[in-house]
Design a protein around this motif. Structure first.
Motif, PDB file in Angstrom:
ATOM      1  N   GLY A   1      51.854 -11.427  -4.978  1.00  0.00           N
ATOM      2  CA  GLY A   1      51.274 -11.728  -6.284  1.00  0.00           C
ATOM      3  C   GLY A   1      51.904 -10.998  -7.448  1.00  0.00           C
ATOM      4  N   ARG A   2      53.221 -11.008  -7.540  1.00  0.00           N
ATOM      5  CA  ARG A   2      53.911 -10.381  -8.663  1.00  0.00           C
ATOM      6  C   ARG A   2      53.662 -11.187  -9.928  1.00  0.00           C
ATOM      7  N   THR A   3      53.474 -10.513 -11.061  1.00  0.00           N
ATOM      8  CA  THR A   3      53.284 -11.184 -12.341  1.00  0.00           C
ATOM      9  C   THR A   3      54.350 -12.260 -12.550  1.00  0.00           C
ATOM     10  N   GLY A   4      53.896 -13.448 -12.944  1.00  0.00           N
ATOM     11  CA  GLY A   4      54.809 -14.541 -13.266  1.00  0.00           C
ATOM     12  C   GLY A   4      55.058 -15.517 -12.147  1.00  0.00           C
ATOM     13  N   THR A   5      54.801 -15.124 -10.886  1.00  0.00           N
ATOM     14  CA  THR A   5      55.039 -16.056  -9.787  1.00  0.00           C
ATOM     15  C   THR A   5      53.958 -17.139  -9.790  1.00  0.00           C
ATOM     16  N   PRO A   6      54.329 -18.399  -9.532  1.00  0.00           N
ATOM     17  CA  PRO A   6      53.339 -19.489  -9.569  1.00  0.00           C
ATOM     18  C   PRO A   6      52.301 -19.325  -8.461  1.00  0.00           C
ATOM     19  N   MET A   7      51.034 -19.599  -8.788  1.00  0.00           N
ATOM     20  CA  MET A   7      49.957 -19.561  -7.811  1.00  0.00           C
ATOM     21  C   MET A   7      49.675 -20.972  -7.300  1.00  0.00           C
ATOM     22  N   SER A   8      48.749 -21.077  -6.372  1.00  0.00           N
ATOM     23  CA  SER A   8      48.422 -22.371  -5.759  1.00  0.00           C
ATOM     24  C   SER A   8      47.859 -23.357  -6.762  1.00  0.00           C
ATOM     25  N   ASP A   9      47.245 -22.866  -7.838  1.00  0.00           N
ATOM     26  CA  ASP A   9      46.672 -23.745  -8.855  1.00  0.00           C
ATOM     27  C   ASP A   9      47.670 -24.089  -9.953  1.00  0.00           C
ATOM     28  N   GLY A  10      48.928 -23.651  -9.787  1.00  0.00           N
ATOM     29  CA  GLY A  10      49.954 -23.934 -10.780  1.00  0.00           C
ATOM     30  C   GLY A  10      50.015 -22.949 -11.920  1.00  0.00           C
ATOM     31  N   VAL A  11      49.077 -22.013 -11.986  1.00  0.00           N
ATOM     32  CA  VAL A  11      49.048 -21.015 -13.050  1.00  0.00           C
ATOM     33  C   VAL A  11      49.976 -19.856 -12.673  1.00  0.00           C
ATOM     34  N   PRO A  12      50.792 -19.350 -13.612  1.00  0.00           N
ATOM     35  CA  PRO A  12      51.592 -18.166 -13.304  1.00  0.00           C
ATOM     36  C   PRO A  12      50.681 -16.960 -13.050  1.00  0.00           C
ATOM     37  N   THR A  13      51.043 -16.130 -12.083  1.00  0.00           N
ATOM     38  CA  THR A  13      50.243 -14.939 -11.804  1.00  0.00           C
ATOM     39  C   THR A  13      50.118 -14.103 -13.072  1.00  0.00           C
ATOM     40  N   PRO A  14      48.888 -13.767 -13.493  1.00  0.00           N
ATOM     41  CA  PRO A  14      48.697 -13.034 -14.749  1.00  0.00           C
ATOM     42  C   PRO A  14      49.244 -11.606 -14.680  1.00  0.00           C
ATOM     43  N   ILE A  15      49.160 -10.929 -15.807  1.00  0.00           N
ATOM     44  CA  ILE A  15      49.590  -9.538 -15.918  1.00  0.00           C
ATOM     45  C   ILE A  15      48.422  -8.605 -15.575  1.00  0.00           C
ATOM     46  N   ALA A  16      48.715  -7.309 -15.531  1.00  0.00           N
ATOM     47  CA  ALA A  16      47.705  -6.244 -15.498  1.00  0.00           C
ATOM     48  C   ALA A  16      46.809  -6.296 -14.262  1.00  0.00           C
ATOM     49  N   HIS A  17      47.393  -6.034 -13.083  1.00  0.00           N
ATOM     50  CA  HIS A  17      46.642  -6.040 -11.817  1.00  0.00           C
ATOM     51  C   HIS A  17      45.817  -4.757 -11.713  1.00  0.00           C
ATOM     52  N   ASP A  18      44.496  -4.888 -11.621  1.00  0.00           N
ATOM     53  CA  ASP A  18      43.649  -3.694 -11.622  1.00  0.00           C
ATOM     54  C   ASP A  18      42.730  -3.655 -10.405  1.00  0.00           C
ATOM     55  N   GLY A  19      41.418  -3.414 -10.603  1.00  0.00           N
ATOM     56  CA  GLY A  19      40.507  -3.230  -9.482  1.00  0.00           C
ATOM     57  C   GLY A  19      40.487  -4.407  -8.528  1.00  0.00           C
TER      58      GLY A  19
ATOM     59  N   LEU B   1      49.588  -1.603 -11.689  1.00  0.00           N
ATOM     60  CA  LEU B   1      49.038  -2.282 -12.863  1.00  0.00           C
ATOM     61  C   LEU B   1      50.092  -3.058 -13.644  1.00  0.00           C
ATOM     62  N   GLY B   2      51.258  -2.440 -13.888  1.00  0.00           N
ATOM     63  CA  GLY B   2      52.214  -3.040 -14.802  1.00  0.00           C
ATOM     64  C   GLY B   2      51.711  -2.927 -16.228  1.00  0.00           C
ATOM     65  N   SER B   3      52.221  -3.750 -17.099  1.00  0.00           N
ATOM     66  CA  SER B   3      51.797  -3.737 -18.500  1.00  0.00           C
ATOM     67  C   SER B   3      50.499  -4.514 -18.677  1.00  0.00           C
ATOM     68  N   THR B   4      49.674  -4.087 -19.627  1.00  0.00           N
ATOM     69  CA  THR B   4      48.444  -4.813 -19.939  1.00  0.00           C
ATOM     70  C   THR B   4      48.620  -5.771 -21.109  1.00  0.00           C
ATOM     71  N   SER B   5      49.841  -5.831 -21.669  1.00  0.00           N
ATOM     72  CA  SER B   5      50.051  -6.677 -22.843  1.00  0.00           C
ATOM     73  C   SER B   5      51.328  -7.506 -22.786  1.00  0.00           C
ATOM     74  N   SER B   6      52.156  -7.325 -21.745  1.00  0.00           N
ATOM     75  CA  SER B   6      53.374  -8.113 -21.611  1.00  0.00           C
ATOM     76  C   SER B   6      53.711  -8.274 -20.132  1.00  0.00           C
ATOM     77  N   THR B   7      54.751  -9.025 -19.856  1.00  0.00           N
ATOM     78  CA  THR B   7      55.113  -9.296 -18.460  1.00  0.00           C
ATOM     79  C   THR B   7      56.026  -8.233 -17.861  1.00  0.00           C
ATOM     80  N   GLU B   8      56.437  -7.249 -18.636  1.00  0.00           N
ATOM     81  CA  GLU B   8      57.266  -6.165 -18.133  1.00  0.00           C
ATOM     82  C   GLU B   8      56.691  -4.820 -18.534  1.00  0.00           C
ATOM     83  N   PRO B   9      56.579  -3.880 -17.592  1.00  0.00           N
ATOM     84  CA  PRO B   9      56.831  -4.089 -16.171  1.00  0.00           C
ATOM     85  C   PRO B   9      55.761  -4.984 -15.556  1.00  0.00           C
ATOM     86  N   PRO B  10      56.119  -5.691 -14.487  1.00  0.00           N
ATOM     87  CA  PRO B  10      55.165  -6.636 -13.893  1.00  0.00           C
ATOM     88  C   PRO B  10      54.073  -5.937 -13.092  1.00  0.00           C
ATOM     89  N   GLY B  11      52.942  -6.613 -12.979  1.00  0.00           N
ATOM     90  CA  GLY B  11      51.933  -6.187 -12.019  1.00  0.00           C
ATOM     91  C   GLY B  11      52.327  -6.649 -10.629  1.00  0.00           C
TER      92      GLY B  11
END
Length: 492
Positions: A73-91, A468-478
Motif C-alpha cells: 500500500g505505498r502512496t500512489g499505487t492503484p487500489m482495487s476501487d481504482g483510487v490511488p493509495t492516499p498519503i499519510a499512513h497512520d493508526g 507516515l510519509g508526508s501529510t500534505s504531499s506524495t513525497e515522501p510516500p506513506g
C-alpha cells in the motif's frame, strides 16, 4: 521499561497492585541514569542491520538478523476501487480476514491538505460522506499472510479530515477512527470536525465505503487514539493538542454495541488533587487514585466561544497531560503514551502555559471495580537514546509492547549510525517484558517520518506497521510494512 520486571509491569497481582518496592524503584532509577544499551541493539533481538525489502529490493528499514519485510500500500499505487493509495499512513489495526490465510487491516490517513484538495485525498465520488470537502478517512487492505500479497485494497471511509489514530471496536466489530483537529467552517470545511467515526469490519467494499457519521457524544476535541474495555464497553480516549494541557477521557455508552445512542463523557482526575500535573515531577511506579469528572458539553460550539472539553474538565480539577497519543487495552488495563511528558527535556520551547516538552512517558490506567481506578507511570524516558517521543503503541501476542516513535523535535538532533544523512530518526522501540528494558527493534532509514499503526496479525506471525510519509504531499510516500521473523527468540 528499565528495571521494572514483567510481573510489576503487566499484572495487577504484582508490585504495581500493592505498591512498587523501594529496591525496584532504586534499580530502575540507576539504570535510567546510566544505561545506554537500548540505542545499541545489544538487547532484544540483537544488533540491527540495514535490510532490503523482499518485494522491491529497497533499503527502507534496519532490522535484527533473521527478520524480513515487504512493502504494502505505498502512496500512489492503484487500489482495487481504482483510487490511488492516499498519503499519510497512520493508526491501524489487524483483524481476521474474510478468506483463509488472510488478515484485514483498517488504516487511517492523517491527510492535512486544504478542503477538497485532490492530491493524496481519501475520496470515492458519490459515496455517503460527512463533509463533501473532507480529505481524510480510512482504507482497508486484505493481505495473504503466506506471501504478503494484497488481495484487496479500497477506501472504507471518507468525508473526514486528519484521521490520526483510533482503536478497535468492542467485539472486534471494526475500527473507531479519530479526527485530530477541531477545524470547521471558519477554516473552509463544510462541517465541524473533531469527532470519532465507526468503520465496520464487514460491509465496506471496493467502491462502497461506509457512511461517515460522527459520534458527537464521544467529544469534540483533537482526538488521537481509543481503547475499549471489553468487560464494560467503556471507551478510553486520548487528546493530542500541542501547546496546552490535554486530558485523558472515558466514554460510558448507553449501549456499548451502539455508540450512536450516546452516553457520558468524563475526564480523569487524581482524587483529592485538583489540576494534578502528570507532565513532570512524577515517580515511576507510584499509584495515583483516580476519580472521573463529567464533561457537561461534549460537543461544544467552539465557533461560538464555548469552552473546550479540556477546559471544562480542567475547571473541575481534571489531571493535566502533554500530547496524549497511543492507547491500547492489554492485561486488564489501558496503556497510553504521553509523547512529550517527562522531566528530561528535549530542548523545544515552552507551550502557551510554560510547560517545556520532555522525551515521553508511558502510563497505565487500571479500572477500579468499586472506585475510579488507579493511574501508574510505568516508564519515563531519561533521554532520546532510550526513547524519543512515543506515539502509537501495541501489545504483542507474547506479552511485550511496541512503541512507535514520532520524533519531530526541532532542537535536539537525533541522528543514527544506520541512517546517515537523516537528522531526526524514528524507531520502533520494544519493551522487554522479562528484563523490563527498552530496546531498538527497527529504524526508519528511508526518511524522517514517524512510525505509526503497529499491530500484529491475529496469529502473531506478522507485525504490520506504517511509515507516515508526508501529510500534505506524495513525497515522501506513506508505506505499510509487513515484518516477519523469529519472534519467539526474543521478548516480543
Amino acid at each position: 521499561m528499565t528495571a521494572l520486571d514483567r510481573r510489576s509491569f503487566l499484572t495487577t497481582g504484582g508490585a504495581l497492585a500493592t505498591g512498587v518496592a523501594v529496591e525496584t524503584l532504586a534499580t530502575h532509577a540507576a539504570w535510567a541514569r546510566t544505561g545506554r544499551e537500548a540505542a545499541t541493539g545489544a538487547e532484544g533481538y540483537g544488533p540491527l542491520r540495514r535490510t532490503r525489502t523482499r518485494n522491491t529490493g529497497e533499503e527502507l528499514l534496519a532490522l535484527p538478523a533473521g527478520f524480513s519485510y515487504v512493502v504494502l500500500g505505498r502512496t500512489g499505487t492503484p487500489m482495487s476501487d481504482g483510487v490511488p493509495t492516499p498519503i499519510a499512513h497512520d493508526g491501524m489495526a489487524a483483524f481476521p480476514g474474510t478468506r483463509p490465510h488472510t488478515v484485514r487491516l483498517i488504516r487511517n490517513h492523517e491527510v492535512r491538505t486544504g478542503p477538497g484538495t485532490p492530491q493524496g485525498r481519501v475520496h470515492v465520488p458519490g459515496s455517503a460522506r460527512y463533509d463533501e470537502l473532507g480529505v481524510g478517512g480510512t482504507t482497508t487492505l486484505e493481505v495473504d499472510l503466506r506471501d504478503g500479497q494484497v488481495v484487496s485494497h479500497f477506501v472504507s471511509l471518507n468525508g473526514t479530515i486528519v484521521n490520526c489514530a483510533g482503536g478497535r471496536m468492542l467485539g472486534d466489530r471494526g475500527w473507531l477512527t479519530c479526527e485530530e483537529t477541531t477545524d470547521g467552517p471558519a477554516d473552509g470545511w463544510r462541517r465541524k470536525h473533531g469527532y470519532i467515526f465507526e468503520v465496520p469490519l464487514r460491509g465496506p467494499s471496493p467502491g462502497r465505503p461506509a457512511a461517515s457519521m460522527p459520534l458527537t457524544a464521544m467529544g469534540r476535541f483533537s482526538h488521537e487514539a481509543v481503547a475499549v474495555d471489553p468487560r464494560t464497553g467503556y471507551v478510553y480516549e486520548t487528546e493530542d493538542e500541542s501547546g496546552r494541557p490535554n486530558g485523558f477521557y472515558r466514554f460510558r455508552p448507553r449501549d456499548p454495541r451502539d455508540l450512536s445512542r450516546g452516553g457520558v463523557l468524563e475526564m480523569l482526575k487524581i482524587r483529592g488533587a485538583d489540576g494534578y500535573d502528570c507532565r513532570e515531577g512524577q515517580r515511576m511506579g507510584a499509584r495515583l487514585p483516580v476519580e472521573w469528572v463529567r464533561i457537561d458539553d461534549p460537543d461544544p460550539d467552539l465557533e461560538g466561544g464555548a469552552p473546550t472539553c479540556a477546559r471544562q474538565g480542567l475547571a473541575k480539577g481534571g489531571a493535566k497531560f502533554n500530547r496524549l497519543e497511543g492507547c491500547w487495552w492489554g492485561d486488564g488495563s489501558v496503556f497510553f503514551n504521553s509523547t512529550s511528558g517527562g522531566d528530561a527535556k528535549n530542548g523545544d520551547g515552552p507551550g502557551a502555559d510554560g510547560y517545556v516538552e520532555g522525551y515521553g512517558q508511558v502510563w497505565r490506567y487500571l479500572p477500579g471495580r468499586r472506585d475510579g481506578g488507579t493511574l501508574v507511570l510505568v516508564y519515563e524516558s531519561p533521554g532520546r537514546k532510550e526513547l524519543d517521543s512515543p506515539d502509537n503503541l501495541t501489545f504483542t501476542p507474547r506479552g511485550g509492547i511496541v512503541l512507535c516513535e514520532d520524533d519531530a523535535s526541532g532542537a535536539d538532533a537525533d541522528p543514527h549510525p544506520l541512517a546517515p544523512g537523516l537528522t531526526n530518526v524514528n524507531r520502533l522501540i520494544g519493551l522487554d517484558p522479562r528484563r523490563g528494558r527498552p530496546f531498538e527493534f527497527a529504524v526508519n532509514i528511508a526518511d524522517d517520518s514517524e512510525f505509526a499503526g503497529a499491530c500484529f496479525s491475529p496469529d502473531g506471525s506478522v507485525l504490520f506497521v506504517n511509515q507516515l510519509g508526508s501529510t500534505s504531499s506524495t513525497e515522501p510516500p506513506g508505506r505499510t510494512y509487513a515484518i516477519r521473523g523469529p519472534w519467539r527468540k526474543g521478548p516480543l
